[in-house]
Enzyme design. Structure first.
Site, mmCIF file in Angstrom:
data_model
loop_
_atom_site.group_PDB
_atom_site.id
_atom_site.type_symbol
_atom_site.label_atom_id
_atom_site.label_comp_id
_atom_site.label_asym_id
_atom_site.label_seq_id
_atom_site.Cartn_x
_atom_site.Cartn_y
_atom_site.Cartn_z
ATOM 1 N N CYS A 159 -6.471 1.134 2.892
ATOM 2 C CA CYS A 159 -7.239 1.032 1.652
ATOM 3 C C CYS A 159 -6.303 0.729 0.481
ATOM 4 O O CYS A 159 -5.196 1.264 0.425
ATOM 5 C CB CYS A 159 -7.949 2.350 1.373
ATOM 6 S SG CYS A 159 -9.340 2.667 2.464
ATOM 7 N N ASP A 178 -8.934 12.761 -0.801
ATOM 8 C CA ASP A 178 -9.999 12.108 -0.027
ATOM 9 C C ASP A 178 -11.386 12.617 -0.414
ATOM 10 O O ASP A 178 -12.394 11.985 -0.081
ATOM 11 C CB ASP A 178 -9.783 12.320 1.474
ATOM 12 C CG ASP A 178 -8.546 11.602 1.981
ATOM 13 O OD1 ASP A 178 -8.010 10.758 1.251
ATOM 14 O OD2 ASP A 178 -8.114 11.895 3.110
ATOM 15 N N LYS A 221 -10.565 12.260 11.732
ATOM 16 C CA LYS A 221 -9.857 10.971 11.863
ATOM 17 C C LYS A 221 -8.364 11.148 11.651
ATOM 18 O O LYS A 221 -7.545 10.669 12.434
ATOM 19 C CB LYS A 221 -10.402 9.972 10.823
ATOM 20 C CG LYS A 221 -9.526 8.743 10.640
ATOM 21 C CD LYS A 221 -10.055 7.808 9.586
ATOM 22 C CE LYS A 221 -9.681 8.115 8.164
ATOM 23 N NZ LYS A 221 -8.394 7.600 7.686
ATOM 24 N N ASN A 222 -8.013 11.857 10.573
ATOM 25 C CA ASN A 222 -6.598 11.921 10.205
ATOM 26 C C ASN A 222 -5.792 12.882 11.069
ATOM 27 O O ASN A 222 -4.568 12.950 10.951
ATOM 28 C CB ASN A 222 -6.456 12.268 8.717
ATOM 29 C CG ASN A 222 -6.919 11.097 7.853
ATOM 30 O OD1 ASN A 222 -7.051 9.971 8.346
ATOM 31 N ND2 ASN A 222 -7.188 11.347 6.578
ATOM 32 N N ARG A 275 -14.733 2.825 9.166
ATOM 33 C CA ARG A 275 -13.344 3.116 9.523
ATOM 34 C C ARG A 275 -13.140 4.614 9.686
ATOM 35 O O ARG A 275 -12.343 5.053 10.502
ATOM 36 C CB ARG A 275 -12.376 2.617 8.433
ATOM 37 C CG ARG A 275 -12.201 1.121 8.399
ATOM 38 C CD ARG A 275 -11.165 0.738 7.352
ATOM 39 N NE ARG A 275 -9.958 1.544 7.545
ATOM 40 C CZ ARG A 275 -9.034 1.740 6.632
ATOM 41 N NH1 ARG A 275 -9.141 1.183 5.451
ATOM 42 N NH2 ARG A 275 -7.978 2.482 6.890
ATOM 43 N N ARG A 312 1.393 2.688 -1.982
ATOM 44 C CA ARG A 312 1.605 3.262 -0.659
ATOM 45 C C ARG A 312 2.864 2.744 0.042
ATOM 46 O O ARG A 312 2.805 2.139 1.127
ATOM 47 C CB ARG A 312 0.363 3.069 0.207
ATOM 48 C CG ARG A 312 -0.903 3.529 -0.483
ATOM 49 C CD ARG A 312 -2.107 3.484 0.392
ATOM 50 N NE ARG A 312 -2.195 4.631 1.268
ATOM 51 C CZ ARG A 312 -3.143 4.796 2.186
ATOM 52 N NH1 ARG A 312 -4.064 3.888 2.326
ATOM 53 N NH2 ARG A 312 -3.166 5.863 2.956
HETATM 54 C C1 EPZ Z 1 -2.826 10.362 4.481
HETATM 55 O O1 EPZ Z 1 -2.331 9.117 4.033
HETATM 56 C C2 EPZ Z 1 -4.253 10.122 4.867
HETATM 57 N N1 EPZ Z 1 -4.286 9.117 5.933
HETATM 58 C C3 EPZ Z 1 -5.041 9.665 3.653
HETATM 59 O O2 EPZ Z 1 -6.393 9.550 4.040
HETATM 60 C C4 EPZ Z 1 -4.937 10.714 2.569
HETATM 61 O O3 EPZ Z 1 -5.571 10.229 1.399
HETATM 62 C C5 EPZ Z 1 -3.467 10.988 2.259
HETATM 63 O O4 EPZ Z 1 -2.767 11.358 3.481
HETATM 64 C C6 EPZ Z 1 -3.259 12.108 1.251
HETATM 65 O O5 EPZ Z 1 -3.843 13.280 1.717
HETATM 66 C C7 EPZ Z 1 -4.059 9.465 7.175
HETATM 67 O O6 EPZ Z 1 -3.794 10.626 7.499
HETATM 68 C C8 EPZ Z 1 -4.153 8.408 8.201
HETATM 69 P P1 EPZ Z 1 0.755 10.287 1.867
HETATM 70 P P2 EPZ Z 1 -0.770 8.903 3.813
HETATM 71 O O7 EPZ Z 1 1.924 9.703 2.577
HETATM 72 O O8 EPZ Z 1 -0.048 9.605 4.898
HETATM 73 C C9 EPZ Z 1 3.255 8.336 -1.698
HETATM 74 C C10 EPZ Z 1 -8.521 8.568 4.088
HETATM 75 O O9 EPZ Z 1 -9.382 8.236 3.232
HETATM 76 N N2 EPZ Z 1 4.241 7.957 -0.670
HETATM 77 O O10 EPZ Z 1 0.640 11.768 1.840
HETATM 78 O O11 EPZ Z 1 -0.565 7.463 3.626
HETATM 79 C C11 EPZ Z 1 1.973 7.528 -1.562
HETATM 80 O O12 EPZ Z 1 2.094 6.265 -2.174
HETATM 81 C C12 EPZ Z 1 -7.068 8.290 3.870
HETATM 82 O O13 EPZ Z 1 -8.807 9.108 5.167
HETATM 83 C C13 EPZ Z 1 5.436 7.407 -1.072
HETATM 84 O O14 EPZ Z 1 5.708 7.230 -2.264
HETATM 85 O O15 EPZ Z 1 -0.579 9.678 2.453
HETATM 86 C C14 EPZ Z 1 0.970 8.433 -2.231
HETATM 87 O O16 EPZ Z 1 1.023 8.242 -3.608
HETATM 88 C C15 EPZ Z 1 -6.755 7.413 2.757
HETATM 89 N N3 EPZ Z 1 6.337 7.036 -0.102
HETATM 90 C C16 EPZ Z 1 1.472 9.833 -1.870
HETATM 91 O O17 EPZ Z 1 2.834 9.670 -1.486
HETATM 92 C C17 EPZ Z 1 6.096 7.211 1.217
HETATM 93 O O18 EPZ Z 1 6.956 6.859 2.047
HETATM 94 C C18 EPZ Z 1 0.710 10.496 -0.743
HETATM 95 O O19 EPZ Z 1 0.738 9.692 0.416
HETATM 96 C C19 EPZ Z 1 4.873 7.792 1.614
HETATM 97 C C20 EPZ Z 1 3.947 8.158 0.650
#
Ligand code: EPZ
Length: 422
Positions: A115, A301, A22-23, A394, A120
């Protein structure tokens, strides 16, 4: 309302094929905004997140045709999406920002949903676009970015997966060279880079902390098959380990899931890779200590499915969640089955080995929902898993059918025809 009926399972056994990740698929589909030429993505999983993104891309004036599990996308004249409701349904909707801005010099998006596993924010995405020369205007609930993009240096305070993808998707059409430091290294990033390279992008360093992109005037069409889903694979392996099963995963990339495989091996199960796939067998008995980290660390995840497995491990397993601040919601549901879990801020102490009894529980988020399906397999009797928001569908293409292929008794039912208890 999606409702699952799960009966206690003694032992899973057999073979199962994985779906595409998915991702990996979601950011790749957003590249449909980058070119007039058709891109064809093969083996697209049947997921509601994919359906939602397809709706969002259609709103952006991307042409999309579907032939079974193949999607073909191209866009002559893309523009910003209008429906806030659609964007608020999924986090990955923010990934239209980079390609739209790069292609048209303007994008306005509502702040994304997804979620409720943490706050986020999207500050790193916005900073990245600003480093490429965009001007940002924030209003409550939306962000507008404009400007002709030129290459720039981006340093990410955290190796955010989504921000890295968004910046790559923008930089491939920016004028000049971009360098992203402290970039995310997830396999899905490498896959996005490989796919964009097929489209004519010039990218190096994907999968390392520093990614270089030489912007191009235009990109062309291609056909691409995304990587298999390492989280779906890990979820099935946890289910097999919980039931002392013997399961062969076909089409798996074991090199994408080393941290999970090491942790599974620590529980006592045997893992064997062969040309046929990856087999898990044996008995999981030892408690584990899990710290979620950015790749190549243990994936956040997989924290919930691994916690479901920990319910079966006699002794105390420890989970430290460092990526998201609210990702233990499933623990409360597990307690309804009789699990003993203590949460202290970002630490969960799981006192495993207790008898679990079937009850009515809820799916709190995507991976938490899948973990509850696994916990239901371990519980005596029958568990009813309520998923009114459709979290599981999802991100998993028919998880009950995959588990049934391995001998489990899991069905998706119509709530009205069932007796709900617990
Ligand atoms: C991706 O989300 C995945 N989603 C998530 O999968 C996964 O849990 C996550 O990466 C971490 O591996 C998709 O790929 C669609 P991040 P993403 O930006 O990109 C903070 C699932 O179950 N952050 O790496 O949203 C954020 O709050 C899902 O399949 C900021 O502070 O994750 C978090 O604490 C859920 N500012 C951390 O970084 C930003 O601008 C990691 O988030 C962006 C992120």
């Amino acid at each position: 309302m999606a409702t699952y009926r799960i009966r206690h399972c003694e032992q899973l056994g057999g073979e199962v094929n994985l779906h595409s990740a998915k991702n990996a698929v979601l950011p790749i589909l957003c590249a449909g905004l980058l070119t007039r030429e058709p891109i064809t993505i093969e083996r697209v999983p049947m997921l509601t997140d994919v359906d939602t993104l397809v709706e969002i891309l259609s709103e952006c004036n991307v042409n999309i045709s579907r032939n079974r599990d193949e999607l073909t996308l191209w866009s002559d004249d893309p523009h910003s999406p209008t429906s806030e409701n659609l964007l608020s349904r999924m986090r990955a909707s923010v990934l239209v920002m980079g390609p739209l801005l790069a292609r048209t010099g303007y994008v306005r998006v509502a702040l994304p949903g997804g979620c409720a596993i943490g706050q986020r924010p999207i500050d790193l995405h916005i900073k990245g676009m600003q480093a490429l020369g965009a001007e940002a205007q924030l209003t409550p609930g939306s962000v507008t970015l404009q400007g002709q993009l030129r290459g720039g240096n981006v340093y990410l305070d955290f190796p955010s997966v989504g921000a890295t993808e968004n910046i790559i998707l923008a930089a491939v059409l920016a004028k000049g060279a971009t360098r992203i430091e402290n970039a995310a290294k997830e396999p899905e990033i490498i896959d996005l880079c490989a796919f964009l390279t097929e489209m004519g992008a010039r990218i190096s360093g994907g999968g390392t902390g520093t990614i270089f992109i030489e912007g191009q005037d235009s990109l062309h069409g291609c056909t691409y098959k995304p990587i298999p889903d390492r989280i779906e694979a890990g979820t099935i392996l946890c289910a097999a380990a919980m039931t002392e099963g013997s399961v062969l995963l076909r089409g798996v990339r074991a090199d994408h899931m080393r941290a999970v495989l090491f942790k599974l091996a620590e529980t006592g199960v045997t893992l064997r890779e062969s040309s046929a796939g990856l087999r898990l067998s044996g008995r999981a008995s030892q408690p584990i200590q899990v710290r979620t980290l950015a790749y190549p660390g243990f994936p956040t995840d997989m924290q919930a499915p691994m916690m479901a497995l920990a319910l079966k491990l006699r002794g105390t397993s420890v989970f430290l969640e460092t990526i998201f601040e609210n990702r233990f919601m499933h623990a409360r549901e597990m307690a309804r089955l009789g699990a003993s879990i203590r949460i202290e801020d970002r630490i969960a102490l799981v006192n495993g080995g207790h008898l679990l009894a079937g009850s009515t529980v809820s799916s709190t988020d995507l991976r938490g929902g899948a973990a509850m399906m696994l916990a239901g397999l371990a519980a005596e009797g029958e568990t009813i898993l309520l998923d009114p928001q459709g979290h599981i569908a999802r991100g998993y293409e028919n998880l009950p059918a995959m588990l049934r292929e391995l001998g489990a008794d899991v069905t998706m039912d119509d709530l009205d025809s069932m007796e709900v208890h617990g």
